[in-house]
Design a protein around this motif. Structure first.
Motif, PDB file in Angstrom:
ATOM      1  N   GLY A  83      26.900  24.082  31.227  1.00 29.32           N
ATOM      2  CA  GLY A  83      27.935  23.429  30.446  1.00 29.32           C
ATOM      3  C   GLY A  83      29.197  24.229  30.219  1.00 29.32           C
ATOM      4  N   GLY A  84      29.439  25.258  31.005  1.00 32.82           N
ATOM      5  CA  GLY A  84      30.658  26.041  30.835  1.00 32.82           C
ATOM      6  C   GLY A  84      31.896  25.271  31.250  1.00 32.82           C
ATOM      7  N   LYS A  85      33.047  25.761  30.808  1.00 32.60           N
ATOM      8  CA  LYS A  85      34.309  25.121  31.154  1.00 32.60           C
ATOM      9  C   LYS A  85      34.682  25.464  32.592  1.00 32.60           C
ATOM     10  CE  LYS A  85      36.080  25.207  26.423  1.00 32.60           C
ATOM     11  NZ  LYS A  85      37.183  25.672  25.535  1.00 32.60           N
ATOM     12  N   PRO A  86      35.445  24.564  33.268  1.00 26.84           N
ATOM     13  CA  PRO A  86      35.850  24.864  34.645  1.00 26.84           C
ATOM     14  C   PRO A  86      36.581  26.202  34.726  1.00 26.84           C
ATOM     15  CG  PRO A  86      36.925  22.870  33.806  1.00 26.84           C
ATOM     16  CD  PRO A  86      35.966  23.300  32.781  1.00 26.84           C
ATOM     17  N   ASP A  87      36.317  26.923  35.805  1.00 27.43           N
ATOM     18  CA  ASP A  87      36.855  28.272  35.931  1.00 27.43           C
ATOM     19  C   ASP A  87      37.199  28.537  37.394  1.00 27.43           C
ATOM     20  OD1 ASP A  87      37.659  30.792  35.231  1.00 27.43           O
ATOM     21  OD2 ASP A  87      35.727  31.461  34.467  1.00 27.43           O
TER      22      ASP A  87
ATOM     23  N   GLY B 147      53.389  42.658  33.632  1.00 27.63           N
ATOM     24  CA  GLY B 147      54.452  41.668  33.663  1.00 27.63           C
ATOM     25  C   GLY B 147      55.251  41.617  34.950  1.00 27.63           C
ATOM     26  N   LYS B 148      54.914  42.467  35.928  1.00 28.22           N
ATOM     27  CA  LYS B 148      55.650  42.503  37.186  1.00 28.22           C
ATOM     28  C   LYS B 148      54.719  42.177  38.343  1.00 28.22           C
ATOM     29  CE  LYS B 148      59.001  45.983  35.652  1.00 28.22           C
ATOM     30  NZ  LYS B 148      59.595  47.322  35.948  1.00 28.22           N
ATOM     31  N   ALA B 149      55.273  41.547  39.387  1.00 27.59           N
ATOM     32  CA  ALA B 149      54.478  41.213  40.562  1.00 27.59           C
ATOM     33  C   ALA B 149      53.932  42.486  41.198  1.00 27.59           C
ATOM     34  CB  ALA B 149      55.328  40.445  41.566  1.00 27.59           C
ATOM     35  N   LYS B 150      52.662  42.492  41.508  1.00 26.48           N
ATOM     36  CA  LYS B 150      52.025  43.650  42.123  1.00 26.48           C
ATOM     37  C   LYS B 150      52.323  43.661  43.610  1.00 26.48           C
ATOM     38  CE  LYS B 150      47.579  46.061  42.027  1.00 26.48           C
ATOM     39  NZ  LYS B 150      46.150  45.952  41.619  1.00 26.48           N
ATOM     40  N   LEU B 151      52.684  44.839  44.156  1.00 27.56           N
ATOM     41  CA  LEU B 151      53.054  44.963  45.566  1.00 27.56           C
ATOM     42  C   LEU B 151      52.071  45.880  46.281  1.00 27.56           C
ATOM     43  CD1 LEU B 151      56.917  45.478  45.151  1.00 27.56           C
ATOM     44  CD2 LEU B 151      55.676  43.324  45.454  1.00 27.56           C
ATOM     45  N   ASP B 152      51.882  45.606  47.593  1.00 26.14           N
ATOM     46  CA  ASP B 152      51.031  46.489  48.388  1.00 26.14           C
ATOM     47  C   ASP B 152      51.857  47.659  48.911  1.00 26.14           C
ATOM     48  OD1 ASP B 152      52.526  45.537  50.519  1.00 26.14           O
ATOM     49  OD2 ASP B 152      50.949  44.207  51.270  1.00 26.14           O
ATOM     50  N   LYS B 153      51.244  48.482  49.777  1.00 24.76           N
ATOM     51  CA  LYS B 153      51.930  49.677  50.274  1.00 24.76           C
ATOM     52  C   LYS B 153      53.153  49.339  51.111  1.00 24.76           C
ATOM     53  CE  LYS B 153      47.760  52.529  50.305  1.00 24.76           C
ATOM     54  NZ  LYS B 153      46.817  53.339  51.142  1.00 24.76           N
ATOM     55  N   GLN B 154      53.181  48.135  51.679  1.00 23.22           N
ATOM     56  CA  GLN B 154      54.336  47.702  52.483  1.00 23.22           C
ATOM     57  C   GLN B 154      55.378  46.972  51.644  1.00 23.22           C
ATOM     58  OE1 GLN B 154      51.049  47.225  53.716  1.00 23.22           O
ATOM     59  NE2 GLN B 154      51.375  49.145  54.834  1.00 23.22           N
ATOM     60  N   GLY B 155      55.156  46.910  50.336  1.00 24.05           N
ATOM     61  CA  GLY B 155      56.114  46.254  49.459  1.00 24.05           C
ATOM     62  C   GLY B 155      55.967  44.741  49.403  1.00 24.05           C
ATOM     63  N   ARG B 156      54.886  44.202  49.953  1.00 27.28           N
ATOM     64  CA  ARG B 156      54.666  42.758  49.927  1.00 27.28           C
ATOM     65  C   ARG B 156      53.871  42.363  48.688  1.00 27.28           C
ATOM     66  NH1 ARG B 156      52.012  42.684  55.833  1.00 27.28           N
ATOM     67  NH2 ARG B 156      50.801  44.216  54.642  1.00 27.28           N
ATOM     68  N   PRO B 157      54.136  41.172  48.134  1.00 24.59           N
ATOM     69  CA  PRO B 157      53.395  40.726  46.956  1.00 24.59           C
ATOM     70  C   PRO B 157      51.899  40.636  47.256  1.00 24.59           C
ATOM     71  CG  PRO B 157      55.320  39.339  47.326  1.00 24.59           C
ATOM     72  CD  PRO B 157      55.189  40.205  48.536  1.00 24.59           C
ATOM     73  N   VAL B 158      51.102  41.146  46.337  1.00 28.88           N
ATOM     74  CA  VAL B 158      49.650  41.079  46.464  1.00 28.88           C
ATOM     75  C   VAL B 158      49.182  39.723  45.929  1.00 28.88           C
ATOM     76  CG1 VAL B 158      47.453  42.060  45.717  1.00 28.88           C
ATOM     77  CG2 VAL B 158      49.392  43.561  46.244  1.00 28.88           C
ATOM     78  N   ARG B 159      48.412  39.015  46.737  1.00 30.07           N
ATOM     79  CA  ARG B 159      47.905  37.707  46.337  1.00 30.07           C
ATOM     80  C   ARG B 159      46.393  37.772  46.156  1.00 30.07           C
ATOM     81  NH1 ARG B 159      51.539  33.746  46.872  1.00 30.07           N
ATOM     82  NH2 ARG B 159      49.945  32.116  46.974  1.00 30.07           N
ATOM     83  N   ARG B 160      45.899  36.961  45.275  1.00 30.63           N
ATOM     84  CA  ARG B 160      44.454  36.879  45.086  1.00 30.63           C
ATOM     85  C   ARG B 160      43.978  35.469  45.430  1.00 30.63           C
ATOM     86  NH1 ARG B 160      43.209  37.023  38.572  1.00 30.63           N
ATOM     87  NH2 ARG B 160      44.661  35.376  37.905  1.00 30.63           N
ATOM     88  N   TYR B 161      42.715  35.397  45.818  1.00 30.91           N
ATOM     89  CA  TYR B 161      42.133  34.155  46.320  1.00 30.91           C
ATOM     90  C   TYR B 161      40.871  33.850  45.515  1.00 30.91           C
ATOM     91  CZ  TYR B 161      39.667  31.054  49.603  1.00 30.91           C
ATOM     92  OH  TYR B 161      38.986  29.998  50.185  1.00 30.91           O
ATOM     93  N   GLY B 162      40.791  32.615  45.059  1.00 29.59           N
ATOM     94  CA  GLY B 162      39.636  32.245  44.260  1.00 29.59           C
ATOM     95  C   GLY B 162      39.145  30.842  44.564  1.00 29.59           C
ATOM     96  N   ILE B 163      37.991  30.516  43.988  1.00 30.48           N
ATOM     97  CA  ILE B 163      37.336  29.226  44.187  1.00 30.48           C
ATOM     98  C   ILE B 163      37.139  28.552  42.830  1.00 30.48           C
ATOM     99  CG2 ILE B 163      35.240  28.061  44.986  1.00 30.48           C
ATOM    100  CD1 ILE B 163      36.922  29.150  47.239  1.00 30.48           C
ATOM    101  N   ARG B 164      37.634  27.329  42.712  1.00 28.97           N
ATOM    102  CA  ARG B 164      37.379  26.556  41.493  1.00 28.97           C
ATOM    103  C   ARG B 164      35.915  26.142  41.444  1.00 28.97           C
ATOM    104  NH1 ARG B 164      42.066  23.898  43.420  1.00 28.97           N
ATOM    105  NH2 ARG B 164      43.952  24.399  42.241  1.00 28.97           N
ATOM    106  N   TYR B 165      35.335  26.222  40.267  1.00 27.41           N
ATOM    107  CA  TYR B 165      33.933  25.812  40.138  1.00 27.41           C
ATOM    108  C   TYR B 165      33.630  25.492  38.685  1.00 27.41           C
ATOM    109  CZ  TYR B 165      32.347  30.166  37.893  1.00 27.41           C
ATOM    110  OH  TYR B 165      32.140  31.186  37.010  1.00 27.41           O
ATOM    111  N   TRP B 166      32.485  24.868  38.475  1.00 29.79           N
ATOM    112  CA  TRP B 166      32.010  24.576  37.124  1.00 29.79           C
ATOM    113  C   TRP B 166      30.831  25.489  36.818  1.00 29.79           C
ATOM    114  CZ3 TRP B 166      34.975  20.942  39.306  1.00 29.79           C
ATOM    115  CH2 TRP B 166      35.803  20.185  38.461  1.00 29.79           C
ATOM    116  N   PRO B 167      30.976  26.408  35.852  1.00 32.25           N
ATOM    117  CA  PRO B 167      29.841  27.271  35.497  1.00 32.25           C
ATOM    118  C   PRO B 167      28.651  26.433  35.038  1.00 32.25           C
ATOM    119  CG  PRO B 167      31.877  28.100  34.531  1.00 32.25           C
ATOM    120  CD  PRO B 167      32.184  26.737  35.077  1.00 32.25           C
TER     121      PRO B 167
END
Length: 455
Positions: free
Chosen positions: A66-70, A43-63
């Protein structure tokens, strides 16, 4: 590698290597595909060793299928590679995207010199066709003739064709996406002009299409036919296997390779299935190419790092440090996956004499928290408890041999209960290896574990 066709296909390979996409999942990625967001833990923002928020990067795609967009979340080490791929693909597809947007605004029309539209009877010479379609000077006449176009007029030995007829031919060449995924032509990332990847034909900027899996296959493996041969990228740049044989890859090999790396790296079956877009974790097995020796090496590493519990781990800890490596090598020479965990006995020379009794086997290890193996243990326990109840009834009726059957099933039930208890134990961390049955007779010539160590 500077040719647009090579760059575009190489960026497709970048995505396959980085994200484990199926090839058609990668080729149908939308142009607006990037997702970046903060990550949270408890429930809390994840921080790196320098105390900065950790961000994640992803790509929208269609499985596929017939899978749902993910969103495919990209491993941190490969984020820069994927960002470069998306940047380059947008750059090389921009002209084609403008053509696609024009086609979508003008249904039933072809993109033919729209800045100079004088109506359906407007005439274009063979030289005009050559210029618009990137052909040689006399290529316009060949283009028209090969497509059965009839000249509207001939002036000074030059043939002229009507816009109406030319557009009809171009529309027959223009392909629009299927209903799945629900993207307009202009929304596709892998949008390219016609013949971009063809070694002989000129690129036609007025007709656009989505890159195909066949073009990726030709890039990686080449292709031969009665009409000639297409060389792979490796052949064109002079790369071969160490023995001099041609390098042959398929797009699906990258998915198998990544799955194997995930297995070697310790990802759970559930995590692997989810990342690769599989509905059933049991499908992972088709992609797992980790050898028995590699699996054994991983188990030995976990034992060495204290991530193992049970009989083997206790003996390993009690040994003098100088003797521990030899112990690990002796008791875990190989390993293979079962439906309940890992078997560390080498059955390459003979089959298991007690097949199906992994729950009470001295050489069987449990992977704590594996959801598929836990579910399998719970199902088997329910079945075996039902069988035990029936066997007890038979024994009470003094059916011949029933008492021996009761003893066997009771042993299996006790083993399965112990396995389920391990999975439900909050004090044992997930991915911990647990050796449950050190007191059972060893399959190695029926010697106990202690006797094996002294051998």
């Amino acid at each position: 590698m500077e040719k647009p066709a090579d760059v575009v296909r190489m960026r497709a390979v970048d995505l396959l290597v980085s994200g484990g996409f199926r090839v058609n999942e990668a080729l149908t990625i939308p142009e607006d595909c990037e997702v970046e967001e903060e990550t949270f833990e408890n429930g809390k923002a994840k921080l790196d060793k320098q105390g900065r928020p950790v961000r994640r990067y992803g790509i929208r795609y269609w499985p596929e299928k017939g899978g749902k967009p993910d969103v495919k979340w990209i491993p941190t080490a490969m984020v820069d590679v994927v960002k470069r791929a998306i940047r380059d693909l947008r750059h090389y597809s921009e002209d084609a995207r403008q053509v696609a947007r024009w086609l979508e605004k003008h249904p039933g029309r072809a993109f033919l010199a729209p800045e100079n539209d004088q109506g359906p009877d407007q005439l274009f010479s063979t030289q005009d066709l050559a210029r618009m379609f990137n052909l040689e000077r006399r290529g316009g006449a060949v283009w028209a003739q090969s497509r059965g176009l009839s000249a509207s007029v001939e002036i000074d030995r030059v043939f002229y064709f009507s816009r109406r007829d030319i557009e009809a031919v171009m529309l027959s060449m223009q392909r629009f996406p299927n209903k799945y995924p629900p993207l307009k032509l202009s929304e596709h990332l892998f949008l390219v002009p016609l013949n971009l990847c063809h070694e002989c034909r000129a690129t036609n900027p007025c007709v656009v299409c989505v890159l195909t899996d066949q073009q990726i296959h030709d890039f990686l493996a080449g292709r031969s036919s009665s009409r000639g041969a297409t060389r792979s990228v490796f052949a064109r740049f002079g790369f071969t296997e160490l023995d001099g044989n041609p390098i042959r890859l398929t797009s699906h090999m990258f998915r198998h390779w990544l799955n194997t790396l995930a297995q070697q790296g310790g990802m759970s079956e559930h995590e692997i299935a989810r990342w690769f877009g599989r509905k059933d974790a049991r499908h992972n097995a088709e992609y797992d190419h980790v050898t028995g020796m590699q699996k054994a090496e991983e188990v030995r590493r976990l034992m060495e790092n204290g991530q193992m519990r049970g009989g083997m781990a206790a003996i390993h800890t009690a040994l003098p440090p100088i003797e521990r490596e030899a112990f690990r090598e002796k008791v875990i020479a190989t390993a293979h996956t079962t439906n309940l965990g890992l078997c560390v006995t080498d059955w390459s020379l003979a089959p298991c004499p007690d097949h199906g009794s992994c729950a009470r086997c001295a050489e069987h290890l449990i992977i704590k928290g594996d959801p598929q193996q836990k579910a399998e243990a719970e199902t088997m326990l329910e079945e075996q408890e039902w069988l035990l109840a029936r066997a007890i009834l038979e024994a009470e009726e003094e059916t011949y041999g029933a008492s021996n059957h009761v003893a066997h099933i009771r042993s299996v039930v006790e083993g399965l209960r112990a396995i389920v208890a391990v999975h439900n134990d909050p004090d044992i961390l997930d991915r911990t290896i647990v050796h449950l049955n050190p007191a059972m007779a060893s399959r190695r010539g029926q010697r106990s574990l202690d006797e094996l160590i002294d051998a």
